[in-house]
Motif scaffolding. Structure first.
Motif, short mmCIF file in Angstrom:
data_model
loop_
_atom_site.label_atom_id
_atom_site.label_comp_id
_atom_site.label_asym_id
_atom_site.label_seq_id
_atom_site.Cartn_x
_atom_site.Cartn_y
_atom_site.Cartn_z
N GLU A 1 42.42 56.81 46.49
CA GLU A 1 41.90 58.32 46.84
C GLU A 1 40.55 56.93 46.47
N THR A 2 40.54 56.42 45.25
CA THR A 2 38.99 55.89 44.47
C THR A 2 38.58 54.78 44.82
N THR A 3 37.05 54.94 44.53
CA THR A 3 36.14 54.35 44.84
C THR A 3 36.99 52.52 44.65
N GLU A 4 35.85 51.39 44.73
CA GLU A 4 36.17 49.95 44.55
C GLU A 4 35.86 50.01 43.09
N ASP A 5 35.01 50.10 42.90
CA ASP A 5 33.80 50.58 41.38
C ASP A 5 35.14 51.76 40.50
N ALA A 6 35.82 52.56 40.91
CA ALA A 6 36.32 52.90 39.39
C ALA A 6 37.78 51.90 39.39
N ARG A 7 38.34 50.86 40.48
CA ARG A 7 39.20 50.11 40.17
C ARG A 7 38.73 48.98 39.37
N PHE A 8 37.77 48.99 39.24
CA PHE A 8 37.11 47.80 38.52
C PHE A 8 37.14 47.71 36.94
N ASN A 9 38.11 46.87 36.53
CA ASN A 9 38.47 46.69 35.73
C ASN A 9 37.17 45.34 34.01
N PRO B 1 46.71 41.09 35.97
CA PRO B 1 46.58 40.75 37.27
C PRO B 1 44.96 40.28 36.95
N GLU B 2 44.11 41.56 37.20
CA GLU B 2 42.97 41.59 37.00
C GLU B 2 41.71 41.14 36.06
N VAL B 3 42.07 39.63 36.14
CA VAL B 3 41.40 38.89 34.77
C VAL B 3 40.46 38.07 35.33
N GLY B 4 39.19 37.61 34.39
CA GLY B 4 38.20 37.03 35.59
C GLY B 4 38.12 35.31 34.89
N ARG B 5 37.28 34.75 35.73
CA ARG B 5 37.74 33.31 35.25
C ARG B 5 36.04 33.30 34.75
N PRO B 6 35.59 32.63 33.45
CA PRO B 6 34.30 31.68 33.23
C PRO B 6 33.46 31.39 34.54
N LEU B 7 32.15 31.85 34.56
CA LEU B 7 31.81 31.09 34.58
C LEU B 7 30.56 30.32 33.91
N VAL B 8 30.92 28.58 34.14
CA VAL B 8 30.70 27.45 33.67
C VAL B 8 29.40 27.10 34.38
N PRO B 9 28.48 26.58 33.27
CA PRO B 9 27.41 25.20 34.24
C PRO B 9 28.74 24.20 34.42
#
Length: 601
Positions: free
Chosen positions: A285-293, A392-400
């Motif tokens: 029932e929650t929003t995508e923003d609230a689920r975003f870690n 499972p919610e792990v981000g990948r660094p944005l590298v040049p």
């Protein structure tokens, strides 16, 4: 008469019975009526025998089937329902899911026994079917008669009507006495700490399968009978972090934020909060923003906190902290101009560049070290790749893609390279704990067998970094985190938010403050990040980190230090550093410590 003419006695006979004398020939046949009666009797006996045999066979078949279902294969009775159920879930997945507990054994996720309401419409008479459609919505307001009409179609063997009935609800359905309504044994996943641990623990779906957080990562382990999952998280610290971050977001009208507390010696995550959050039991029932870690999945240019790594890189390359760099004038490269937010207009030493958060000084330092060494050092600190983490919610660094000279300059002050807050706190932990890198973890480690770690930085340089980060809190932009008794060293960061289509938002910022305490021998690292805080009453029109993220981090340290058993100390922390380092960095001394150092000289 005498002699052969003797008179014979006539044989006795019943009335109507024919007298048959010896030697008078064969007896005549019995009358036709008597033969028909005998045949009727025989026929009746035969029919009785056949009927008895048929009953015996029938009872034998029934008895044999009952033995098969109840003794030889009890699971066979469930096959028709299971076969008609959509996407059947193995019993071991639905039931007996293991608990998740914090480092002190407090339950964060557990099961409650419950039942599901199901229907076999084949066994429901038509009039009862209509009654069920009419009456069930009065017991369960979320049900509608129209929805029930589509479900309760005659001939269906297995239909879910409602899950997780309370005992009162179960009794109410049972009292209806409608045939074909049955109860399926089940379990419901509950989260006693609620939204407090939402982004760590995650949630399960209606079939008790993990769909987010640790519930998803450890779905197999939690259903394999291995026992409770013990986390590194401390619910007391989690509560403090959640409250402090929530207050800061409200106070500075931010869109959201993240807060982390890490054990510097093991990289155990003791607290991790991302706001906004959600109720795990209502994740659908929650929003995508609230689920975003935001703590582990959000990838950001974090701004000036990255100057900690730039400074560490410089002294790791052999640069003396007494070296000075020209920060008097902006740097122009191609179409870009690098300036300082609060320009000093003079040459600055390495500690002063960190203290005053000089972009110009940081860029000049980075150019002396060089692009290749910058890449190598940041990779060594784990900042260029996704972290090996249990979520499972792990981000990948944005590298040049192409690391040019301009990238080397901007990365030195936290622009042009995006990482997660978890990347940042893990790297800072390695810089301050004596130079050992540990992969971050949400699992409790054995205190008798601490992880060895990987050497990424020298212990001597780690001490130098502690002294310089103490200077930032003592005399620089981190003053509002200087909690009396708990010597804090840290660094602020303020960065314009990146736009999805490229470029930067001029009216939106991301602020952060990372700190270690006690800075003389750091045991714990704290990070607070605020997403687009506003200038509010009391900040004098400013919305940089020193006005919002820094005081929030200071408040968090003040709350968790006693819980962690860190005893307050009221003498100068400079006494824990070498006198030469104290002079080079420019730390203040109290009178007693200064007299002691003068006597030593």
């Amino acid at each position: 008469m005498i002699g052969p003419f003797k008179k014979r006695r006539r044989p006795f006979a019943y009335p109507g019975e024919e007298i048959r004398l010896p030697g008078s020939g064969p007896a005549p046949r019995a009358p036709r009526e008597q033969n028909a009666s005998s045949r009727g009797i025989e026929t009746g006996r035969l029919r009785l025998l056949v009927t008895a045999c048929l009953f015996l066979v029938a009872y034998s078949v029934v008895t044999g089937r009952l033995v098969q279902l109840m003794v030889l294969a009890p699971w066979a009775a469930e096959e028709p329902a299971q076969a008609s159920a959509p996407d059947p879930v193995p019993l071991e997945v639905r039931m007996n899911r293991a608990d998740i507990v914090d480092r002190n054994g407090l339950v964060l996720a557990t099961n409650l026994p419950t039942v599901n309401l199901i229907a076999d419409t084949r066994a429901v008479p038509e009039h009862d079917l209509q009654r069920a459609i009419r009456v069930l919505p009065t017991l369960f307001p979320e049900m509608s008669s129209e929805d029930l009409k589509t479900k309760l179609v005659p001939g269906k063997a297995f239909v879910y009507l409602r899950r997780n009935l309370t005992p009162v609800e179960q009794q109410a359905v049972n009292d209806l006495g409608i045939p074909g309504l049955h109860f399926e044994r089940s379990e419901r996943r509950v989260y006693p700490a609620g939204r407090l641990v939402a982004h760590v623990v995650g949630a399960t779906d209606i079939d008790n399968r993990g769909i987010a957080g640790l519930e998803k990562s450890f779905d197999t382990a939690l259903t394999s009978g291995q026992g409770a999952l013990h986390l590194s998280l401390d619910l007391r610290l989690q509560h403090a972090a959640h409250q402090v971050l929530s207050d800061a977001i409200t106070r500075f009208e931010a869109q959201g934020g993240a807060a982390l507390v890490m054990d510097a010696r093991t990289a155990e995550v003791l607290a991790m909060v991302s706001l906004p959050d959600y109720e795990p039991e209502k994740i659908g029932e929650t929003t995508e923003d609230a689920r975003f870690n935001r703590a582990t999945l959000g990838v950001y240019e974090l701004g000036s906190v990255f100057k900690v790594f730039n400074t560490a890189m410089a002294i790791d390359a052999g640069m003396r902290i007494t070296e000075s760099f020209d920060a008097a004038n902006p740097i122009r490269i191609s179409r870009f101009t690098i300036t300082d937010f609060h320009p000093e207009g003079r040459w600055l030493t390495v500690p002063e560049i960190l203290e005053h958060s000089s972009n110009i000084g940081s860029a000049r330092m980075a150019m002396v070290v060089g692009t290749e060494r910058q890449q190598e050092f940041l990779a060594r600190m784990g900042l260029l790749e996704p972290l090996p983490f249990e979520l499972p919610e792990v981000g990948r660094p944005l590298v040049p893609k192409v690391w040019r000279e301009i990238n080397t300059m901007t990365i030195s002050f936290g622009h042009g390279l995006s990482v997660t807050p978890l990347h940042l706190i893990t790297g800072v932990s390695a810089l301050l704990n004596g130079g050992l890198y540990h992969a971050p973890t949400l699992l409790k480690t054995d205190p008798n067998a601490p992880p060895e770690g990987r050497r990424v930085f020298s212990e001597a340089n780690s001490i130098r970094m502690r002294a310089m980060m103490r200077l930032v809190v003592e005399a620089g932009s981190g003053k509002s985190a200087d909690i009396k008794g708990y010597y804090v060293g840290g660094k602020t960061g303020s960065a314009e938010k990146q736009l999805r289509g490229g470029g930067y938002a001029k009216d939106a910022v991301l602020t952060s403050f990372v700190a270690g305490f006690p800075i003389t021998d750091p045991r714990y690292i704290v990070l607070v990040v605020l997403d687009d805080p506003k200038a509010v009453k009391g900040t004098y029109g400013f919305r940089t980190a020193g006005w919002n993220a820094t005081p929030a981090a200071g408040k968090l340290i003040a709350e968790i230090a006693p819980i962690l058993g860190v005893a307050p100390v009221y003498t100068s922390p400079a006494g824990a550093f070498d006198p030469t380092l104290i002079r080079q960095v420019g730390l203040k001394l109290d009178d007693a410590t200064e007299d002691k150092h003068l006597a030593a000289r």
